[in-house]
Write a protein that holds these residues in place. Structure first.
Motif, PDB file in Angstrom:
ATOM      1  N   ALA A   1       0.806  -1.209   0.000  1.00  0.00           N
ATOM      2  CA  ALA A   1       0.000   0.000   0.000  1.00  0.00           C
ATOM      3  C   ALA A   1       0.845   1.269   0.000  1.00  0.00           C
ATOM      4  N   ALA A   2       2.127   1.154   0.315  1.00  0.00           N
ATOM      5  CA  ALA A   2       2.974   2.337   0.379  1.00  0.00           C
ATOM      6  C   ALA A   2       3.080   3.000  -0.984  1.00  0.00           C
ATOM      7  N   GLU A   3       3.147   4.309  -0.986  1.00  0.00           N
ATOM      8  CA  GLU A   3       3.174   5.068  -2.222  1.00  0.00           C
ATOM      9  C   GLU A   3       4.388   4.729  -3.084  1.00  0.00           C
ATOM     10  N   GLU A   4       5.509   4.366  -2.421  1.00  0.00           N
ATOM     11  CA  GLU A   4       6.711   4.077  -3.205  1.00  0.00           C
ATOM     12  C   GLU A   4       6.585   2.797  -4.024  1.00  0.00           C
ATOM     13  N   ARG A   5       5.603   1.975  -3.727  1.00  0.00           N
ATOM     14  CA  ARG A   5       5.386   0.751  -4.508  1.00  0.00           C
ATOM     15  C   ARG A   5       4.160   0.896  -5.404  1.00  0.00           C
ATOM     16  N   ARG A   6       3.846   2.121  -5.784  1.00  0.00           N
ATOM     17  CA  ARG A   6       2.627   2.383  -6.537  1.00  0.00           C
ATOM     18  C   ARG A   6       2.568   1.583  -7.829  1.00  0.00           C
ATOM     19  N   SER A   7       3.662   1.517  -8.591  1.00  0.00           N
ATOM     20  CA  SER A   7       3.648   0.819  -9.880  1.00  0.00           C
ATOM     21  C   SER A   7       3.336  -0.659  -9.695  1.00  0.00           C
ATOM     22  N   LEU A   8       3.910  -1.262  -8.654  1.00  0.00           N
ATOM     23  CA  LEU A   8       3.618  -2.673  -8.397  1.00  0.00           C
ATOM     24  C   LEU A   8       2.171  -2.842  -7.958  1.00  0.00           C
ATOM     25  N   ARG A   9       1.694  -1.934  -7.144  1.00  0.00           N
ATOM     26  CA  ARG A   9       0.305  -1.993  -6.678  1.00  0.00           C
ATOM     27  C   ARG A   9      -0.672  -1.941  -7.854  1.00  0.00           C
ATOM     28  N   LEU A  10      -0.376  -1.108  -8.824  1.00  0.00           N
ATOM     29  CA  LEU A  10      -1.241  -1.029 -10.000  1.00  0.00           C
ATOM     30  C   LEU A  10      -1.243  -2.338 -10.781  1.00  0.00           C
ATOM     31  N   GLU A  11      -0.077  -2.973 -10.894  1.00  0.00           N
ATOM     32  CA  GLU A  11      -0.005  -4.248 -11.601  1.00  0.00           C
ATOM     33  C   GLU A  11      -0.792  -5.330 -10.860  1.00  0.00           C
ATOM     34  N   VAL A  12      -0.726  -5.287  -9.533  1.00  0.00           N
ATOM     35  CA  VAL A  12      -1.484  -6.263  -8.744  1.00  0.00           C
ATOM     36  C   VAL A  12      -2.981  -6.042  -8.960  1.00  0.00           C
ATOM     37  N   TYR A  13      -3.402  -4.797  -9.008  1.00  0.00           N
ATOM     38  CA  TYR A  13      -4.813  -4.503  -9.277  1.00  0.00           C
ATOM     39  C   TYR A  13      -5.239  -5.071 -10.628  1.00  0.00           C
ATOM     40  N   LYS A  14      -4.405  -4.864 -11.635  1.00  0.00           N
ATOM     41  CA  LYS A  14      -4.742  -5.379 -12.969  1.00  0.00           C
ATOM     42  C   LYS A  14      -4.908  -6.899 -12.943  1.00  0.00           C
TER      43      LYS A  14
END
Length: 310
Positions: free
Chosen positions: A58-71
């Motif tokens: 959930a940390a902002e610095e992992r935003r790109s990974l978080r978006l991929e997980v959402y996809k």
């Protein structure tokens, strides 16, 4: 993984996580493990890993990974047939990445599958408001948003709003956007919205365009029926009779025939004996100067049942 050996890749990622649970690459390995399970068809296993990972990145610095997980989670929900959950994930994703227009249009499609017409109208309105240059930025997203918004407004019986949306693009723009298939539907639902708005002339003009341009389309029988009824409403009784007679000769399924005309015991005689419309026209001309109560009796005789719904 690049060689599509997903089983082998899954074993490697599983082993990596067991041997190095505190590695800086752990989050990426968990994502790739979930992805390989997804590609192997282990949807439940992939979902379990991805859902837990989402809460850990959930940390902002992992935003790109978080978006991929959402996809990945959105793809999993679709594969598992959970349209409601897929729409919920898409909403969350859109909050994080509002400029991802493919995700925004995907959300509209999911809401349409759910028949969430209020949700479609709201989401399409937000998309068009947030991107006033959407037509130039992404013609596909623009046309699809307007089209689905139009259908949703018909579902909500807000026909003026529907006409505004369906009139927001041209047939040429739909074709350029790769949405040629929606052009006949656009004409039909414009005709339906005009009809429900009391504009029979505009309604007939739209369905006649559909009949001329797409004579083999699935909506052709409904278009013929609407042409008949609008002609009747406009006083063109012979034209109406011709359309209904034409429809009576068409090979349409029993389900569609029942939807248009009701059961055999209802008013299907309107189809079998179209000359009755002409008789209605003669009687109506004779009684036009009579009181409204008499005109009402004529309508009860000459009333073709309209059971097509928005």
């Amino acid at each position: 993984l690049l060689q599509s050996d997903f089983a082998g890749a899954a074993r490697i990622y599983q082993g990596l996580l067991q041997r190095y649970p505190d590695s800086p690459l752990t989050a990426e390995a968990r994502y790739l493990l979930a992805y390989t399970r997804y590609r192997l068809g282990d949807l439940n296993g992939a979902y379990e890993v991805a859902a837990k990972l989402l809460g850990d990145v959930a940390a902002e610095e992992r935003r790109s990974l978080r978006l991929e997980v959402y996809k990945l989670l959105i793809a999993l929900e679709k594969k598992r047939g959970n349209s409601q959950a897929a729409a919920a994930r898409l909403r969350e994703y859109a909050e994080l990445a509002p400029a991802d227009l493919r995700a925004r249009t995907d959300l509209l499609k999911q809401l349409f599958r759910l028949r969430d017409y209020t949700g479609i109208a709201g989401e399409a309105g937000r998309l068009l408001q947030e991107f006033p240059d959407l037509r130039e930025r992404d013609l596909y997203a623009y046309v699809l948003a307007q089209y689905l918004r139009g259908l949703a407004e018909i579902g909500r019986k807000r026909y003026r709003n529907a006409l505004e949306a369906l009139g927001g693009y041209t047939a040429e723009q739909a074709e350029t956007a790769g949405l040629t298939a929606i052009v006949p539907y656009t004409l039909y639902y414009q005709g339906w919205a005009y009809y429900r708005s009391g504009e029979n002339g505009a309604s007939r003009e739209r369905v006649l365009r559909l009949m001329e341009s797409a004579p083999s389309h699935a909506l052709f029988p409904q278009a013929v029926y609407l042409a008949g009824w609008t002609s009747f409403a406009l006083g063109d009784y012979r034209g109406a009779a011709a359309y209904f007679a034409r429809l009576a000769k068409m090979n349409v399924g029993q389900k569609l025939r029942a939807a248009l005309f009701g059961s055999r015991g209802e008013r299907s005689i309107l189809v079998r004996d179209s000359n009755r419309l002409v008789a209605c026209s003669r009687r109506r001309r004779k009684l036009t100067a009579r009181p409204r109560a008499v005109s009402a009796s004529i309508s009860s005789i000459c009333w073709p049942i309209v059971r097509v719904t928005g």
